[in-house]
Motif scaffolding. Structure first.
Motif, PDB file in Angstrom:
ATOM      1  N   GLN A  56       0.919  -1.209   0.218  1.00  0.00           N
ATOM      2  CA  GLN A  56       0.011  -0.142  -0.105  1.00  0.00           C
ATOM      3  C   GLN A  56       0.856   1.362   0.075  1.00  0.00           C
ATOM      4  OE1 GLN A  56      -2.486  -0.729   3.465  1.00  0.00           O
ATOM      5  NE2 GLN A  56      -3.856  -2.023   2.263  1.00  0.00           N
ATOM      6  N   VAL A  57       1.994   1.108   0.550  1.00  0.00           N
ATOM      7  CA  VAL A  57       2.855   2.304   0.686  1.00  0.00           C
ATOM      8  C   VAL A  57       3.438   2.591  -0.819  1.00  0.00           C
ATOM      9  CG1 VAL A  57       5.077   3.185   1.545  1.00  0.00           C
ATOM     10  CG2 VAL A  57       3.622   2.316   3.301  1.00  0.00           C
ATOM     11  N   ALA A  58       3.992   1.384  -1.135  1.00  0.00           N
ATOM     12  CA  ALA A  58       4.280   1.344  -2.531  1.00  0.00           C
ATOM     13  C   ALA A  58       3.465   1.961  -3.628  1.00  0.00           C
ATOM     14  CB  ALA A  58       4.931   0.092  -3.086  1.00  0.00           C
ATOM     15  N   ASP A  59       2.199   1.867  -3.589  1.00  0.00           N
ATOM     16  CA  ASP A  59       1.141   2.201  -4.510  1.00  0.00           C
ATOM     17  C   ASP A  59       0.976   3.947  -4.211  1.00  0.00           C
ATOM     18  OD1 ASP A  59       0.386  -0.244  -5.591  1.00  0.00           O
ATOM     19  OD2 ASP A  59      -1.228  -0.333  -3.976  1.00  0.00           O
ATOM     20  N   ARG A  60       1.477   4.336  -3.130  1.00  0.00           N
ATOM     21  CA  ARG A  60       1.367   5.838  -2.940  1.00  0.00           C
ATOM     22  C   ARG A  60       2.791   6.377  -3.610  1.00  0.00           C
ATOM     23  NH1 ARG A  60      -1.301   7.080   2.883  1.00  0.00           N
ATOM     24  NH2 ARG A  60      -1.275   9.363   1.832  1.00  0.00           N
ATOM     25  N   LEU A  61       3.677   5.778  -3.772  1.00  0.00           N
ATOM     26  CA  LEU A  61       4.994   6.250  -4.085  1.00  0.00           C
ATOM     27  C   LEU A  61       5.314   5.788  -5.343  1.00  0.00           C
ATOM     28  CD1 LEU A  61       7.629   4.918  -1.174  1.00  0.00           C
ATOM     29  CD2 LEU A  61       6.171   7.027  -1.358  1.00  0.00           C
ATOM     30  N   ALA A  62       4.645   5.086  -6.190  1.00  0.00           N
ATOM     31  CA  ALA A  62       4.485   4.638  -7.576  1.00  0.00           C
ATOM     32  C   ALA A  62       4.173   5.800  -8.602  1.00  0.00           C
ATOM     33  CB  ALA A  62       4.125   3.184  -7.638  1.00  0.00           C
ATOM     34  N   VAL A  63       4.526   7.029  -8.533  1.00  0.00           N
ATOM     35  CA  VAL A  63       4.139   7.912  -9.213  1.00  0.00           C
ATOM     36  C   VAL A  63       5.413   8.520 -10.033  1.00  0.00           C
ATOM     37  CG1 VAL A  63       2.999  10.126  -9.484  1.00  0.00           C
ATOM     38  CG2 VAL A  63       2.158   8.364  -7.748  1.00  0.00           C
ATOM     39  N   ARG A  64       5.609   8.486 -11.334  1.00  0.00           N
ATOM     40  CA  ARG A  64       6.585   9.109 -11.931  1.00  0.00           C
ATOM     41  C   ARG A  64       6.480  10.663 -12.090  1.00  0.00           C
ATOM     42  NH1 ARG A  64      10.473   6.774 -16.059  1.00  0.00           N
ATOM     43  NH2 ARG A  64      11.701   8.622 -16.904  1.00  0.00           N
ATOM     44  N   ARG A  65       7.320  11.290 -11.783  1.00  0.00           N
ATOM     45  CA  ARG A  65       7.448  12.839 -12.041  1.00  0.00           C
ATOM     46  C   ARG A  65       7.372  13.226 -13.179  1.00  0.00           C
ATOM     47  NH1 ARG A  65       9.714  16.173  -8.231  1.00  0.00           N
ATOM     48  NH2 ARG A  65      11.097  14.447  -7.281  1.00  0.00           N
ATOM     49  N   GLU A  66       6.449  13.984 -13.667  1.00  0.00           N
ATOM     50  CA  GLU A  66       6.116  14.545 -15.081  1.00  0.00           C
ATOM     51  C   GLU A  66       7.212  15.969 -15.251  1.00  0.00           C
ATOM     52  OE1 GLU A  66       4.406  13.408 -17.576  1.00  0.00           O
ATOM     53  OE2 GLU A  66       3.463  11.732 -16.222  1.00  0.00           O
ATOM     54  N   SER A  67       7.583  15.716 -16.310  1.00  0.00           N
ATOM     55  CA  SER A  67       8.539  16.925 -16.630  1.00  0.00           C
ATOM     56  C   SER A  67       7.655  17.977 -17.232  1.00  0.00           C
ATOM     57  CB  SER A  67       9.441  16.428 -17.819  1.00  0.00           C
ATOM     58  OG  SER A  67      10.240  17.383 -18.344  1.00  0.00           O
ATOM     59  N   LEU A  68       8.257  19.136 -17.136  1.00  0.00           N
ATOM     60  CA  LEU A  68       7.473  20.417 -17.569  1.00  0.00           C
ATOM     61  C   LEU A  68       8.071  21.142 -18.667  1.00  0.00           C
ATOM     62  CD1 LEU A  68       6.855  22.288 -13.968  1.00  0.00           C
ATOM     63  CD2 LEU A  68       5.318  20.817 -15.282  1.00  0.00           C
ATOM     64  N   ILE A  69       9.237  20.251 -19.174  1.00  0.00           N
ATOM     65  CA  ILE A  69      10.064  20.688 -20.233  1.00  0.00           C
ATOM     66  C   ILE A  69       9.181  20.892 -21.687  1.00  0.00           C
ATOM     67  CG2 ILE A  69      11.845  20.247 -21.895  1.00  0.00           C
ATOM     68  CD1 ILE A  69      13.777  19.711 -19.720  1.00  0.00           C
ATOM     69  N   GLY A  70       8.810  22.014 -22.479  1.00  0.00           N
ATOM     70  CA  GLY A  70       8.101  21.818 -23.444  1.00  0.00           C
ATOM     71  C   GLY A  70       6.662  22.045 -23.228  1.00  0.00           C
ATOM     72  N   LYS A  71       6.368  22.259 -22.014  1.00  0.00           N
ATOM     73  CA  LYS A  71       4.638  22.063 -21.899  1.00  0.00           C
ATOM     74  C   LYS A  71       4.287  23.410 -21.474  1.00  0.00           C
ATOM     75  CE  LYS A  71       3.979  17.232 -19.769  1.00  0.00           C
ATOM     76  NZ  LYS A  71       3.583  16.570 -18.725  1.00  0.00           N
ATOM     77  N   PRO A  72       3.293  23.997 -22.017  1.00  0.00           N
ATOM     78  CA  PRO A  72       2.871  25.308 -21.699  1.00  0.00           C
ATOM     79  C   PRO A  72       2.243  25.611 -20.352  1.00  0.00           C
ATOM     80  CG  PRO A  72       1.131  24.176 -23.080  1.00  0.00           C
ATOM     81  CD  PRO A  72       2.317  23.450 -23.097  1.00  0.00           C
ATOM     82  N   LEU A  73       2.513  26.471 -19.498  1.00  0.00           N
ATOM     83  CA  LEU A  73       2.127  26.627 -18.123  1.00  0.00           C
ATOM     84  C   LEU A  73       0.860  27.456 -17.753  1.00  0.00           C
ATOM     85  CD1 LEU A  73       5.668  26.822 -16.347  1.00  0.00           C
ATOM     86  CD2 LEU A  73       4.364  24.658 -16.834  1.00  0.00           C
ATOM     87  N   GLY A  74       0.541  28.367 -19.133  1.00  0.00           N
ATOM     88  CA  GLY A  74      -0.740  28.906 -18.803  1.00  0.00           C
ATOM     89  C   GLY A  74      -0.530  30.060 -17.762  1.00  0.00           C
ATOM     90  N   LEU A  75       0.695  30.641 -18.147  1.00  0.00           N
ATOM     91  CA  LEU A  75       1.071  31.857 -17.132  1.00  0.00           C
ATOM     92  C   LEU A  75       1.022  33.044 -17.898  1.00  0.00           C
ATOM     93  CD1 LEU A  75       4.328  30.467 -15.205  1.00  0.00           C
ATOM     94  CD2 LEU A  75       1.842  30.694 -14.406  1.00  0.00           C
ATOM     95  N   LYS A  76       0.461  34.021 -17.275  1.00  0.00           N
ATOM     96  CA  LYS A  76       0.218  35.348 -17.877  1.00  0.00           C
ATOM     97  C   LYS A  76       0.864  36.255 -17.296  1.00  0.00           C
ATOM     98  CE  LYS A  76      -4.384  34.218 -20.104  1.00  0.00           C
ATOM     99  NZ  LYS A  76      -5.511  34.456 -20.297  1.00  0.00           N
ATOM    100  N   PRO A  77       1.628  37.495 -17.849  1.00  0.00           N
ATOM    101  CA  PRO A  77       2.044  38.627 -17.046  1.00  0.00           C
ATOM    102  C   PRO A  77       1.004  39.423 -16.172  1.00  0.00           C
ATOM    103  CG  PRO A  77       2.306  38.847 -19.408  1.00  0.00           C
ATOM    104  CD  PRO A  77       1.567  37.781 -19.359  1.00  0.00           C
ATOM    105  N   ALA A  78       1.421  39.807 -14.893  1.00  0.00           N
ATOM    106  CA  ALA A  78       0.667  40.353 -14.083  1.00  0.00           C
ATOM    107  C   ALA A  78       0.485  41.659 -14.526  1.00  0.00           C
ATOM    108  CB  ALA A  78       1.218  40.383 -12.602  1.00  0.00           C
ATOM    109  N   GLY A  79      -1.042  42.304 -14.395  1.00  0.00           N
ATOM    110  CA  GLY A  79      -1.024  43.641 -15.035  1.00  0.00           C
ATOM    111  C   GLY A  79      -0.622  44.614 -13.881  1.00  0.00           C
ATOM    112  N   ARG A  80      -0.226  45.944 -14.362  1.00  0.00           N
ATOM    113  CA  ARG A  80       0.227  47.063 -13.607  1.00  0.00           C
ATOM    114  C   ARG A  80      -0.937  47.779 -12.879  1.00  0.00           C
ATOM    115  NH1 ARG A  80       5.464  49.123 -16.456  1.00  0.00           N
ATOM    116  NH2 ARG A  80       6.605  47.220 -16.582  1.00  0.00           N
TER     117      ARG A  80
END
Length: 383
Positions: free
Chosen positions: A359-383
């Motif tokens: 059961q512990v292994a099930d909670r750890l068995a998650v591969r980290r997703e790379s953010l390289i090349g993925k759009p993060l949907g961030l927008k510049p803050a307005g002034r």
């Protein structure tokens, strides 16, 4: 009418491409190990294979795998294999290829510390010895590998190394130029200082030597593309824990304790080091929680509540939720399986301890997703 020679040759090359090197786990054709493969008029294929090192311990497996793959090609009547050894230049070229283009002789980098690395790195820590940290590490590794993940274990407990025995890793590392190929057991790649010492010799090192050993285990060993890397740390908050924070700042901490109040207090200190190293604590595992008696009742030999106490205390100290991931009951079969080199999660998968670890292994068995090349949907803050 027999198939054209060119067609048979293509089929043989395709068959050879399905054979992986047992240590590197990549096709022998891709690694430049197949020097030649010729089909004779008699239907016998004569293969010249270059081993990475003389006296390769897995030579017989290569022979059987190549023979099986090529013999399946239609029209082939036999397979003859002649083994040679790579030249220094060929090994250097292989090393450069495996390291992603880094030239031989350059200071190797730690792949798990690089941006975009998707390997989850878990450092298994404890405040004191004797809480079953190594046993938990080995069983989690075997359980994760049984789920189809690519898993590695670094036995970072330099003075008290025990992982190879508990995992049944009897092989020795193979050196290819400046790279070390780790042995494998139960689908888990493993490296330990015990593989480089004579017999049961003691390791008497100070901090700088410990740091360098850990650095080599992480950088000089060819781990391949791992989903999970587990590090079995020595007890306490000494040199290795500090070096780990420097070498792998992205490592996540797993704290192992027993229900005993005294052990829990010390485990809290081991976990609280994350405040100074800025590492994330993924959770707490309580080991030896109780002994299940024949009548179904539980005997709490070491008391009760230590794991939850540690989780609650660390949650308050760190200011982020630290869960109790699981409680592993006391079972003599855990010790017996470790002594036999066959982790209990494989030897007795239906036992209560195996299920808790699973059961512990099930909670750890998650591969980290790379953010390289993925759009993060961030927008510049307005002034």
């Amino acid at each position: 009418m027999s198939a054209p020679v060119s067609t048979v040759n293509d089929a043989v090359q395709a068959a050879l491409a399905t054979v992986n090197d047992p240590e590197i786990h990549r096709p022998i054709t891709e690694l430049g190990m197949v020097r030649s493969a010729e089909v004779g008029q008699d239907g016998v294929v004569r293969v010249e294979l270059l081993l990475t090192v003389a006296g390769c311990p897995l030579k017989d497996k290569l022979r059987s795998d190549i023979t099986a793959a090529v013999s399946a090609v239609s029209g082939i009547t036999g397979v003859e294999i002649e083994f040679g050894v790579m030249s220094t230049e060929q090994r250097q070229a292989l090393q450069t290829k495996l390291r992603g283009g880094g030239a031989a002789g350059q200071e190797p980098v730690i792949p798990f510390a690089q941006p975009g690395c998707r390997t989850r790195v878990y450092a298994v820590a404890s405040g004191k010895g004797g809480v079953g940290k190594s046993s938990v590490t080995v069983n989690l590794a075997a359980s994760l590998a049984a789920r189809g993940l690519s898993v590695g274990v670094v036995d970072a407990d330099i003075y008290g190394h025990s992982v190879p025995r508990m995992l049944g890793a009897e092989g020795l590392p193979t050196r290819v130029e400046d790279m070390i190929m780790p042995p494998e057991a139960h689908g888990v790649k493993v490296i330990s200082i015990g593989m480089f010492t004579a017999g049961n010799a003691a390791v008497v090192w100070r901090g700088p030597m410990l740091h360098r050993a850990l650095q080599q285990f992480l950088a000089d060993v060819y781990w391949g593309d791992l989903d999970v890397l587990l590090l079995d740390l020595p007890p306490g908050t000494g040199d290795v824990a500090i070096s780990l924070a420097q070498l792998l700042p992205n490592a996540e901490i797993l704290v192992v304790t027993t229900p005993q109040a005294a052990a829990a207090e010390v485990a809290e200190r081991a976990g609280a080091i994350a405040l100074q190293t800025h590492q994330r604590i993924v959770g707490v595992i309580e080991n030896m929680s109780w002994l299940e008696l024949p009548d179904g009742s539980r005997l709490e030999i070491f008391g009760a509540g230590g794991g939850q106490t540690v989780a609650d205390s660390l949650t308050q100290t760190i200011g982020a939720q630290v869960p109790l991931l699981g409680q592993v009951p006391l079972d003599t079969r855990v010790r017996e399986a470790g002594d036999d080199g066959n982790p209990i999660v494989l030897a007795e998968p239906d036992s209560a301890a195996s299920k808790a670890l699973g059961q512990v292994a099930d909670r750890l068995a998650v591969r980290r997703e790379s953010l390289i090349g993925k759009p993060l949907g961030l927008k510049p803050a307005g002034r």
